[in-house]
Design a protein around this motif. Structure first.
Motif, mmCIF file in Angstrom:
data_model
loop_
_atom_site.group_PDB
_atom_site.id
_atom_site.type_symbol
_atom_site.label_atom_id
_atom_site.label_comp_id
_atom_site.label_asym_id
_atom_site.label_seq_id
_atom_site.Cartn_x
_atom_site.Cartn_y
_atom_site.Cartn_z
ATOM 1 N N SER A 181 -8.522 11.683 12.015
ATOM 2 C CA SER A 181 -8.613 10.235 11.503
ATOM 3 C C SER A 181 -9.939 9.114 11.879
ATOM 4 C CB SER A 181 -7.568 10.529 10.810
ATOM 5 O OG SER A 181 -7.033 11.005 9.523
ATOM 6 N N THR A 182 -9.708 9.130 13.135
ATOM 7 C CA THR A 182 -9.931 8.540 14.025
ATOM 8 C C THR A 182 -11.427 8.635 14.713
ATOM 9 O OG1 THR A 182 -8.886 8.693 16.026
ATOM 10 C CG2 THR A 182 -8.088 7.024 15.331
ATOM 11 N N LEU A 183 -11.658 9.460 14.554
ATOM 12 C CA LEU A 183 -12.936 10.223 14.959
ATOM 13 C C LEU A 183 -13.696 10.680 13.536
ATOM 14 C CD1 LEU A 183 -12.189 12.887 17.820
ATOM 15 C CD2 LEU A 183 -12.770 10.645 17.604
ATOM 16 N N TYR B 166 -19.909 7.540 3.898
ATOM 17 C CA TYR B 166 -19.387 7.117 3.757
ATOM 18 C C TYR B 166 -19.340 6.131 5.794
ATOM 19 C CZ TYR B 166 -14.433 9.184 4.226
ATOM 20 O OH TYR B 166 -13.092 9.349 4.248
ATOM 21 N N THR B 167 -18.547 5.375 6.103
ATOM 22 C CA THR B 167 -17.584 4.942 6.784
ATOM 23 C C THR B 167 -16.587 3.922 6.995
ATOM 24 O OG1 THR B 167 -20.212 3.748 7.655
ATOM 25 C CG2 THR B 167 -17.949 2.930 8.473
ATOM 26 N N GLY C 165 -15.368 2.065 10.974
ATOM 27 C CA GLY C 165 -16.731 1.509 10.969
ATOM 28 C C GLY C 165 -17.327 3.110 11.988
ATOM 29 N N VAL C 166 -15.984 3.869 11.328
ATOM 30 C CA VAL C 166 -16.556 5.542 11.528
ATOM 31 C C VAL C 166 -17.380 6.035 10.590
ATOM 32 C CG1 VAL C 166 -15.486 7.626 12.807
ATOM 33 C CG2 VAL C 166 -14.759 5.424 13.352
#
Length: 368
Positions: free
Chosen positions: A21-23, A46-47, A51-52
């Motif tokens: 989920s962090t990527l 979306y971001t 900010g990913v």
């Protein structure tokens, strides 16, 4: 059994792409889209709050209406893995190993294969989300902004999660609280710092009382769930502070999960009052109302008839919290939830093979 079967091969391909989920999940979304020839595909970008860049997919073929199959692309972190989490492996016992194999890239692969095989006169819709493991932001975006999904008049949504192919008619939703105490950082020997943990302690004491009340008061419980009491899980973080440094910031994160028959208001009030009294900053994020259908709802009855299994409820949460705004949801998929979120995650290959025709029957029933 080998990875040559289409659903196992696709599941292995998806596992091999790191989509924690962090990527950004866009590489995985691109790989999935290559499987969707003949579908109308809508991409929603979306971001996330960090900010990913993220992407969700809505795909459809055939007439309007019918049922949708939904799955998510993200996985939890690779905590505790001793083997390569992104090296899919089929063992001699017929278990497909890898991060996301059961939660839930195997599910996504089975849904794609079932939708692709649907006859031309059967509506087949796929809702492929992101950030299910964190904020449900991808599912919420589809529910609120998808032109394609909103135009179809869906009768129901099958949210694919590892339920051992037992229909789940309802589950809990959560409120995520983060209480933050602020101090002054200094070398602890100087006496010039202010340790934020001391400010946090009165709040923690109050939260222990809430935790115990949820487990002891039948009025706050729901006997249709196992366990009947709401989850109230606490994680404390000093953000890497060393033991010889006064803590400048201390946070208490709490996930409160409750079912549709439980009134969350007393818990919300207790958390807010305790944070105010302790002088803490409080952030709260609501997942959405808990989705729950009666056992005799047509979608639940259909899933029970096709699987031959009695419907039940579940203590966890899924994208149904957001997707129920589009259509009624039932949660159903291959694999055992006990294997999810573990460093030895696997799914029984035969379960994935069985899921493809089962999902196909659910799609066909939507054409009736």
């Amino acid at each position: 059994m080998t990875l040559s079967d289409p659903v196992l091969r696709l599941a292995a391909d998806l596992v091999a792409i790191d989509s924690r989920s962090t990527l950004s999940n866009i590489p995985l979304a691109d790989r999935i889209e290559r499987e969707l020839a003949g579908f109308e595909v809508e991409r929603l970008d979306y971001t996330d709050p960090a900010g990913v860049a993220k992407r969700v997919l809505v795909a459809h073929k055939g007439p309007k209406g019918g049922h949708a199959l939904s799955g998510h692309m993200d996985t939890v972190p690779a905590t505790g893995w001793e083997s390569d989490p992104w090296a899919p492996r089929l063992d001699a016992q017929g278990m497909l190993h890898g991060l996301g194999s059961v939660d839930m890239k195997g599910q996504v692969a089975a849904a794609i294969l079932a939708a692709r095989a649907a006859p031309a006169d059967v509506p087949a819709t796929l809702l492929i989300t992101a950030d299910e493991e964190t904020t449900k932001q991808g599912a919420a975006l589809i529910a609120k902004e998808s032109r394609l999904a909103g135009s179809l008049g869906l009768k129901g949504i099958v949210v694919a999660e590892p339920t051992s192919l037992v229909p789940v008619r309802g589950h809990r939703s959560h409120v995520a609280f983060t209480a933050t105490a602020h101090g002054v950082q200094a070398h602890s020997s100087t006496g010039k710092g202010v340790n934020a943990n001391w400010k946090l302690l009165p709040f923690l004491a109050a939260m222990r009382k809430v935790h115990d009340e949820l487990r002891s008061n039948p009025a706050l419980q729901d006997t249709e769930y196992d366990p009947p009491f709401s989850d109230f899980n606490l994680v404390i973080d000093n953000h890497g502070t060393a033991v010889n440094v006064t803590v400048a910031r201390a946070t208490a994160a709490i996930k409160f999960r409750y079912s549709a028959k439980v009134d969350p208001a007393p818990v919300l009030r207790a958390v807010r009052d305790a944070a105010r009294d302790a002088g803490l900053d409080l952030d709260e994020r609501h997942e959405g109302t808990p989705p729950e259908l009666p056992a005799d709802h047509p979608l639940v009855a259909l899933a029970a008839r096709i699987t031959g299994r009695a419907p039940r409820t579940a203590p966890y949460g899924t994208d149904a919290s957001a997707l129920q705004a589009l259509a009624p949801c039932v949660i159903l998929g291959p694999g055992d939830m006990a294997q999810a979120h573990t460093p030895r995650e696997f799914v029984r290959a035969q379960d994935l093979l069985d899921a493809v025709p089962l999902f196909g029957r659910l799609l066909a029933a939507g054409a009736a």
